[in-house]
Scaffold this motif. Structure first.
Motif: not given
Length: 221
Positions: A191-213
Motif C-alpha cells: 500500500h505504501r507505493k500509493h501514498l503521497s509524500v505527505i502521508e508517507y512521511y507523516l508530515l501532517d502529523v508532524i505539523a500538528v505536533i509542532v503546532t501544539i508544541m
C-alpha cells in the motif's frame, strides 16, 4: 579436497571456524589464543581466515581463505561437523540452525551480541566475550558444547522444526511464478507505493505536533 578432508576426519569429526567475511585481520595475540586452543582438540579444524597466520600451527588445523560455509555445515559434511565457532552473523546463525550444528559464539560488534544471546536462550550453544578471550575460557566453552549432548539434541530439534514446511524452495518458487502468471501482481503491491509524500512521511502529523508544541511554549512564556 575439502570434502575428502571432512570425510577422512574419523569419529571425532570436524570443528568449523568462521568469523565473517569482514574479518580479514585478527590481532596476533587473539589469533594465537584461538589457534593454540584449537590445537588441543583431536578434531580436524577447518578455519576460514584470509589474514596472515603463524608458520607453526597445529597439525589438525586447516586454514582456507574461503569456503562455502553452508555446504560445510550441511550437505557436504553433516553429521561430520561437530561444532561451529562463529562471530554471530545472522546468516551464519541461520545456516547453523538449519543444519542442526551447535555453536560457540565470539561476538565482535553490533547485532552479533544479540545473536550470542539467542544462541544461549535457544539452548544451541554458548558464547565467549572477545574482550576477555583466553585459552581457558575458549577451551571450556568448546568442551561444554562438544561434551554435553543437550546442545546437539536441541540444535537437531530446532533444525527439524525449521525444515518442516509444506513446500521446499523450488516448489515455493514454482507456486509463486504460476500464481503471478495467473492473477498478476496488483493484489501483491504494498500500500505504501500509493501514498503521497505527505502521508508517507507523516508530515501532517508532524505539523500538528509542532503546532501544539509552539502554542504550548508561547502560552508558558
Amino acid at each position: 579436497d575439502l570434502n575428502k578432508l571432512m570425510q577422512n576426519s574419523g569419529d571425532e569429526g570436524v570443528i568449523v571456524v568462521a568469523l565473517g567475511s569482514f574479518i580479514t585481520f585478527l590481532p596476533s595475540k587473539t589469533l594465537d589464543t584461538i589457534l593454540t586452543t584449537l590445537a588441543r582438540f583431536p578434531h580436524e579444524i577447518i578455519f576460514s581466515y584470509s589474514g596472515s597466520t603463524p608458520r607453526h600451527i597445529g597439525d589438525n588445523i586447516n586454514i582456507f581463505q574461503w569456503f562455502n560455509q553452508n555446504d560445510v555445515l550441511g550437505e557436504l559434511s553433516h553429521p561430520k561437523t561437530r561444532l561451529f565457532i562463529t562471530h554471530g552473523g545472522l546468516s551464519s546463525y541461520r545456516e547453523a540452525m538449519y543444519h542442526g550444528v551447535p555453536m560457540v559464539c565470539m561476538p565482535l560488534m553490533i547485532d552479533q551480541f544479540d545473536t550470542a544471546a539467542k544462541i544461549v536462550s535457544n539452548g544451541v550453544g554458548t558464547y565467549v566475550k572477545m574482550k576477555s578471550l583466553n585459552n581457558e575460557n575458549l577451551y571450556e566453552a568448546m568442551v561444554e558444547v562438544l561434551s554435553n549432548k543437550k546442545y546437539s539434541d536441541r540444535a537437531n530439534q530446532l533444525s527439524a522444526a525449521v525444515k518442516d514446511v509444506r513446500m521446499n524452495a523450488t516448489e515455493t518458487a514454482v507456486f509463486w511464478i504460476e500464481h503471478v502468471t495467473k492473477y498478476g501482481v496488483s493484489h501483491l503491491t504494498v500500500h505504501r507505493k500509493h501514498l503521497s509524500v505527505i502521508e508517507y512521511y507523516l508530515l501532517d502529523v508532524i505539523a500538528v505536533i509542532v503546532t501544539i508544541m509552539c502554542i504550548a511554549g508561547w502560552s508558558l512564556r
